[in-house]
Write a protein that holds these residues in place. Structure first.
Motif, PDB file in Angstrom:
ATOM      1  N   THR A  87      44.828  36.640  36.420  1.00  0.00           N
ATOM      2  CA  THR A  87      44.808  38.135  36.838  1.00  0.00           C
ATOM      3  C   THR A  87      43.102  38.499  35.933  1.00  0.00           C
ATOM      4  OG1 THR A  87      46.302  38.356  37.468  1.00  0.00           O
ATOM      5  CG2 THR A  87      44.737  40.160  37.508  1.00  0.00           C
ATOM      6  N   TRP A  88      43.668  38.183  34.763  1.00  0.00           N
ATOM      7  CA  TRP A  88      43.358  38.216  33.105  1.00  0.00           C
ATOM      8  C   TRP A  88      41.645  37.587  32.978  1.00  0.00           C
ATOM      9  CZ3 TRP A  88      41.782  34.596  29.374  1.00  0.00           C
ATOM     10  CH2 TRP A  88      42.507  34.085  29.396  1.00  0.00           C
ATOM     11  N   HIS A  89      41.408  36.839  33.922  1.00  0.00           N
ATOM     12  CA  HIS A  89      40.098  36.216  33.946  1.00  0.00           C
ATOM     13  C   HIS A  89      38.538  37.364  34.948  1.00  0.00           C
ATOM     14  CE1 HIS A  89      41.628  32.208  33.896  1.00  0.00           C
ATOM     15  NE2 HIS A  89      41.916  32.816  32.900  1.00  0.00           N
ATOM     16  N   HIS A  90      38.950  38.639  35.889  1.00  0.00           N
ATOM     17  CA  HIS A  90      38.812  39.260  36.399  1.00  0.00           C
ATOM     18  C   HIS A  90      37.970  40.314  35.618  1.00  0.00           C
ATOM     19  CE1 HIS A  90      39.309  35.592  39.710  1.00  0.00           C
ATOM     20  NE2 HIS A  90      40.735  36.211  38.803  1.00  0.00           N
ATOM     21  N   ASP A  92      37.690  44.765  36.100  1.00  0.00           N
ATOM     22  CA  ASP A  92      38.114  45.635  36.614  1.00  0.00           C
ATOM     23  C   ASP A  92      37.519  45.786  38.172  1.00  0.00           C
ATOM     24  OD1 ASP A  92      39.307  46.671  34.071  1.00  0.00           O
ATOM     25  OD2 ASP A  92      37.749  47.931  33.553  1.00  0.00           O
ATOM     26  N   LYS A 139      47.944  45.333  32.473  1.00  0.00           N
ATOM     27  CA  LYS A 139      46.822  44.453  31.566  1.00  0.00           C
ATOM     28  C   LYS A 139      47.809  44.731  29.879  1.00  0.00           C
ATOM     29  CE  LYS A 139      42.396  46.121  32.932  1.00  0.00           C
ATOM     30  NZ  LYS A 139      41.117  47.514  33.122  1.00  0.00           N
ATOM     31  N   TRP A 142      49.632  41.978  28.330  1.00  0.00           N
ATOM     32  CA  TRP A 142      48.867  40.257  28.067  1.00  0.00           C
ATOM     33  C   TRP A 142      48.408  40.359  26.459  1.00  0.00           C
ATOM     34  CZ3 TRP A 142      44.413  41.690  31.935  1.00  0.00           C
ATOM     35  CH2 TRP A 142      44.818  41.526  33.556  1.00  0.00           C
ATOM     36  N   ARG A 147      43.252  40.630  27.266  1.00  0.00           N
ATOM     37  CA  ARG A 147      42.988  41.621  26.982  1.00  0.00           C
ATOM     38  C   ARG A 147      41.682  41.907  26.510  1.00  0.00           C
ATOM     39  NH1 ARG A 147      47.835  43.396  25.530  1.00  0.00           N
ATOM     40  NH2 ARG A 147      47.196  44.381  23.480  1.00  0.00           N
ATOM     41  N   GLN A 150      39.520  40.148  29.190  1.00  0.00           N
ATOM     42  CA  GLN A 150      39.369  40.727  30.811  1.00  0.00           C
ATOM     43  C   GLN A 150      38.070  41.699  30.043  1.00  0.00           C
ATOM     44  OE1 GLN A 150      40.456  43.947  31.245  1.00  0.00           O
ATOM     45  NE2 GLN A 150      39.391  43.520  33.828  1.00  0.00           N
ATOM     46  N   ARG A 153      34.706  40.602  30.540  1.00  0.00           N
ATOM     47  CA  ARG A 153      34.498  40.437  32.260  1.00  0.00           C
ATOM     48  C   ARG A 153      34.235  41.745  32.569  1.00  0.00           C
ATOM     49  NH1 ARG A 153      36.822  35.164  33.458  1.00  0.00           N
ATOM     50  NH2 ARG A 153      36.158  34.023  31.300  1.00  0.00           N
ATOM     51  N   THR A 154      34.748  42.955  32.198  1.00  0.00           N
ATOM     52  CA  THR A 154      34.415  44.159  33.179  1.00  0.00           C
ATOM     53  C   THR A 154      33.120  44.546  32.153  1.00  0.00           C
ATOM     54  OG1 THR A 154      36.383  45.066  32.937  1.00  0.00           O
ATOM     55  CG2 THR A 154      34.919  46.136  33.442  1.00  0.00           C
TER      56      THR A 154
END
Length: 163
Positions: A87-90, A92, A139, A142, A147, A150, A153-154
């Motif tokens: 999940t943290w690879h993606h 928001d 989040k 984590w 965080r 992530q 990534r956002t």
């Protein structure tokens, strides 16, 4: 799990991510906010997570067993949302849209076929702020480095999406 099964699952997941990213770029207005709003409440999110998400993703965000291997119906088990998952690879936008619209709707809207997502949409159950609160709770569990990754990534999504 054999190497071929692992590669097949990873390939299917890559198609999902690519499709969702295309969907996000084409349907930003429908999907909702593309970045975690300030004031999202992890405490409220924890309660909402317990009520709406834990039955699939686990009371402790641990996901279902063997979450990388397809079930007999072709869906993947619910992944963990803790530090052991992806999940943290993606960013928001992807996390929000996948939650709001559901995996199947997101995939179909982006033209991805041949993959059956078991993730339901929550647009009729949760409002946008409630979804963001749940994501804030996830989040909050984590480690700092995850965080930070992530957030990068956002930021990348924001640059691609023009937001």
């Amino acid at each position: 799990m054999s190497r071929i099964q692992t590669l097949t699952a990873l390939g299917a997941f890559a198609l999902i991510v690519a499709g969702v990213m295309l969907f996000l770029n084409l349907n930003e207005a429908q999907a909702g906010p593309q970045k975690q709003p300030e004031g999202s409440d992890p405490a409220s999110g924890a309660v909402l997570y317990a009520e709406n998400c834990a039955s699939c993703h686990g009371d402790n965000l641990q996901g279902e067993p063997n979450w990388r291997s397809q079930k007999e119906d072709g869906t993947l088990p619910a992944p963990p949302h803790d530090k052991t998952g992806h999940t943290w690879h993606h960013g928001d936008a992807l996390l929000f849209s996948y939650t709001k619209l559901g995996g199947q709707a997101a995939l179909e809207a982006s033209g991805v076929s041949g993959f059956n997502s078991g993730m339901p949409g929550f647009a009729e159950v949760l409002n946008d702020q409630e979804i963001w609160d749940i994501l804030a709770y996830i989040k909050s569990t984590w480690p700092d480095r995850m965080r930070e990754t992530q957030q990068v990534r956002t930021q990348g999504e924001q640059m691609k999406g023009g937001s």
